[in-house]
Design an enzyme around this catalytic site. Structure first.
Site, PDB file in Angstrom:
ATOM      1  N   ARG A  58       0.973  -1.354  -0.045  1.00 24.47           N
ATOM      2  CA  ARG A  58       0.085   0.138   0.128  1.00 24.47           C
ATOM      3  C   ARG A  58       0.856   1.422  -0.141  1.00 24.47           C
ATOM      4  NH1 ARG A  58      -1.566   2.407   4.448  1.00 24.47           N
ATOM      5  NH2 ARG A  58      -1.961   0.458   5.799  1.00 24.47           N
ATOM      6  N   TYR A 111     -16.030  14.997 -15.851  1.00 24.83           N
ATOM      7  CA  TYR A 111     -16.495  13.541 -15.709  1.00 24.83           C
ATOM      8  C   TYR A 111     -17.316  13.325 -14.554  1.00 24.83           C
ATOM      9  CZ  TYR A 111     -16.547   8.513 -14.863  1.00 24.83           C
ATOM     10  OH  TYR A 111     -17.137   7.172 -14.544  1.00 24.83           O
ATOM     11  N   ASP A 183      -6.864  17.348 -15.464  1.00 23.48           N
ATOM     12  CA  ASP A 183      -7.381  15.856 -15.821  1.00 23.48           C
ATOM     13  C   ASP A 183      -7.167  15.777 -17.264  1.00 23.48           C
ATOM     14  OD1 ASP A 183      -8.538  13.496 -16.608  1.00 23.48           O
ATOM     15  OD2 ASP A 183      -9.901  13.598 -15.384  1.00 23.48           O
ATOM     16  N   LYS A 208      -7.834   4.264 -19.548  1.00 22.88           N
ATOM     17  CA  LYS A 208      -8.330   4.863 -21.057  1.00 22.88           C
ATOM     18  C   LYS A 208      -7.135   4.612 -21.840  1.00 22.88           C
ATOM     19  CE  LYS A 208     -12.209   5.840 -19.020  1.00 22.88           C
ATOM     20  NZ  LYS A 208     -12.122   6.032 -17.731  1.00 22.88           N
TER      21      LYS A 208
HETATM   22  N1  LCS Z   1     -11.468  11.333 -15.707  1.00 21.73           N
HETATM   23  C1  LCS Z   1     -12.073  11.175 -16.927  1.00 21.73           C
HETATM   24  C2  LCS Z   1     -11.919  12.262 -17.812  1.00 21.73           C
HETATM   25  C3  LCS Z   1     -12.966   9.987 -17.279  1.00 21.73           C
HETATM   26  O1  LCS Z   1     -13.514   9.878 -18.329  1.00 21.73           O
HETATM   27  C4  LCS Z   1     -13.007   9.168 -16.184  1.00 21.73           C
HETATM   28  C5  LCS Z   1     -13.755   7.803 -16.469  1.00 21.73           C
HETATM   29  C6  LCS Z   1     -12.531   9.379 -14.777  1.00 21.73           C
HETATM   30  C7  LCS Z   1     -11.692  10.374 -14.925  1.00 21.73           C
HETATM   31  C8  LCS Z   1     -12.451   8.033 -13.666  1.00 21.73           C
HETATM   32  O2  LCS Z   1     -11.680   7.055 -13.995  1.00 21.73           O
HETATM   33  P1  LCS Z   1     -11.985   5.626 -13.532  1.00 21.73           P
HETATM   34  O3  LCS Z   1     -12.046   5.755 -12.118  1.00 21.73           O
HETATM   35  O4  LCS Z   1     -13.214   5.227 -14.112  1.00 21.73           O
HETATM   36  O5  LCS Z   1     -10.800   5.043 -13.917  1.00 21.73           O
HETATM   37  N2  LCS Z   1     -14.575   7.880 -17.569  1.00 21.73           N
HETATM   38  C9  LCS Z   1     -15.417   7.153 -18.057  1.00 21.73           C
HETATM   39  C10 LCS Z   1     -16.268   7.109 -19.017  1.00 21.73           C
HETATM   40  O6  LCS Z   1     -16.389   8.077 -19.772  1.00 21.73           O
HETATM   41  N3  LCS Z   1     -17.102   6.177 -19.345  1.00 21.73           N
HETATM   42  O7  LCS Z   1     -16.715   5.196 -18.345  1.00 21.73           O
HETATM   43  C11 LCS Z   1     -15.673   5.792 -17.507  1.00 21.73           C
END
Ligand code: LCS
Length: 393
Positions: A58, A111, A183, A208
């Site tokens: 951790r 998001y 971000d 992503k």
């Molecule tokens: N930032 C952006 C720009 C995102 O598109 C997402 C997730 C996150 C942060 C959060 O990331 P995660 O915890 O899912 O790894 N975006 C998503 C979307 O557009 N569709 O499903 C998840």
């Protein structure tokens, strides 16, 4: 090898690599929760910081550390902090930078859960948040209060593809003593380097493009300076938002092909955007690589490519969009983005369902908006799939 002056692709492959006792050519998965101390003094030294040995996964782990070093090198930052998900990265940053009574200004079309957690959870700790169209710099300036501490930008924003001027934001943040957090999920450091443009912290959902293969969720934070790194890392460790070594291994494997994948994603996206823009059933389209994007010039200045995320609406509105999503065969009807496969989804009822109708309208997340993440399949097949589905409407 000293990678300080190496090119981006060389860093993708080699930054963060380690030398172990077996001469492993790639970073192995150190699938262990804890690490053996050499003796009692060594254990005490690891905890006091006198030795930098590993203690407990951790807190730190060689596989995770390799990924943190890799992404920090790509972003030209001081250090990386890997987390279990992108939301883990976002909430860790909020937690580390905001005290009760503080105020954060954020992009309105951020998001969904990155907004929701501030509105629904951080309010319990008396953290105030304003969501504004950060593409309009006057709106940012008007939102600043005496207790403002953080300016949080998502650019391009998910899913409106609205672009925020990072150099201008860095200037505003500096003038008002705000920490600028960006971000960078949609661009990755291959297409945009927020720390070089003046941001203090950059974060990603590595779920992503960075991983790129739709087989893990993960997040990472990179800071420009040591002080913020220490503060945020402390928060990640104490809250237990760490990444897992197996996850880190897959991301390290995925990131090696980032530039190759993003080049192809983008090449395809330009063709898909041209097709959609000229189709009579498409009412509007927002893609930073099209001259019709209202911030085309800003995108060209700030991004090293337009990326592969496209938003559009059909002349038949939401019902037509629904029909399109039900009739595509190659594009996968699923949330997430930035993988090798083409994905299609409806933000108003899916990724941004948790945002109130009123807030969605204010942020420009209209009911007819269809989001398209262009993959690396043959462009003709992606377009052919869209064409046959549009013919059915
Ligand atoms: N930032 C952006 C720009 C995102 O598109 C997402 C997730 C996150 C942060 C959060 O990331 P995660 O915890 O899912 O790894 N975006 C998503 C979307 O557009 N569709 O499903 C998840």
């Amino acid at each position: 090898m000293d990678l300080k002056y190496a090119g981006f692709d060389t860093k993708l492959i080699h930054a963060g690599e380690i030398e172990d006792q077996f001469g492993s050519a790639t970073v192995p998965i150190y699938q262990t929760s804890t690490f053996r101390f050499k003796n009692a003094q060594h254990g005490a030294d690891c905890f006091s910081g006198a030795s930098d040995g590993y203690i407990y996964t951790r807190i730190g782990n060689p596989t995770i550390h390799a990924l943190e070093q890799n992404i920090a090198a790509l972003e030209n930052g001081f250090g990386g902090i890997a987390t279990g998900s992108g939301m883990g990265a976002i909430t860790t940053v909020y937690m580390a930078l905001l005290n009760g009574g503080d105020h954060i200004i954020s992009t309105d079309a951020v998001y969904g859960p990155a907004r929701g957690v501030l509105e629904q959870d951080f309010t319990r700790f008396h953290v105030e948040a304003s969501f504004v169209n950060t593409a309009d710099l006057d709106e940012i300036k008007k939102a600043i209060r005496p207790n403002s501490k953080v300016l949080y930008i998502e650019t391009p924003a998910n899913p409106t593809m609205q672009i925020t001027d990072l150099v201008a934001c860095a200037k505003i943040a500096k003038e008002h003593g705000l920490v600028l957090v960006v971000d960078n999920t949609f661009c990755t450091p291959y297409l945009q380097k927020p720390l070089d443009l003046g941001a203090d912290v950059v974060l990603h959902s590595v779920t992503k493009f960075i991983n790129g293969h739709a087989d893990i969720v993960g997040g990472i934070i990179v800071t420009k300076e040591a002080a913020l790194y220490k503060k945020i890392r402390h928060c990640m460790v104490y809250m237990g938002c760490n990444m897992d070594p197996h996850q880190a291994y897959l991301v390290l494997r995925g990131v090696k092909t980032l530039s190759l994948r993003v080049d192809r994603n983008q090449e395809n996206a330009v063709k898909v955007a041209d097709f959609l823009e000229s189709h009579p059933k498409v009412a509007w389209i927002k893609y930073p690589g099209l001259k019709s994007h209202p911030q085309y010039e800003l995108a060209k200045r700030q991004m090293m490519g337009a990326g592969s995320m496209i938003s559009f609406g059909l002349t038949g509105g939401f019902e037509a969009g629904k029909k399109l999503m039900d009739n595509v065969h190659l594009a996968v009807l699923a949330v997430s983005l930035g993988g090798v496969e083409t994905l299609i989804q409806h933000p108003a009822s899916m990724t941004h369902a948790g945002v109130s109708k009123e807030n969605k309208e204010q942020a420009g997340i209209t009911d007819d908006l269809v989001r398209f993440s262009v993959g690396i399949e043959n462009a003709e097949d992606i377009i052919g799939d869209l064409k046959q589905a549009l013919d059915k409407i």
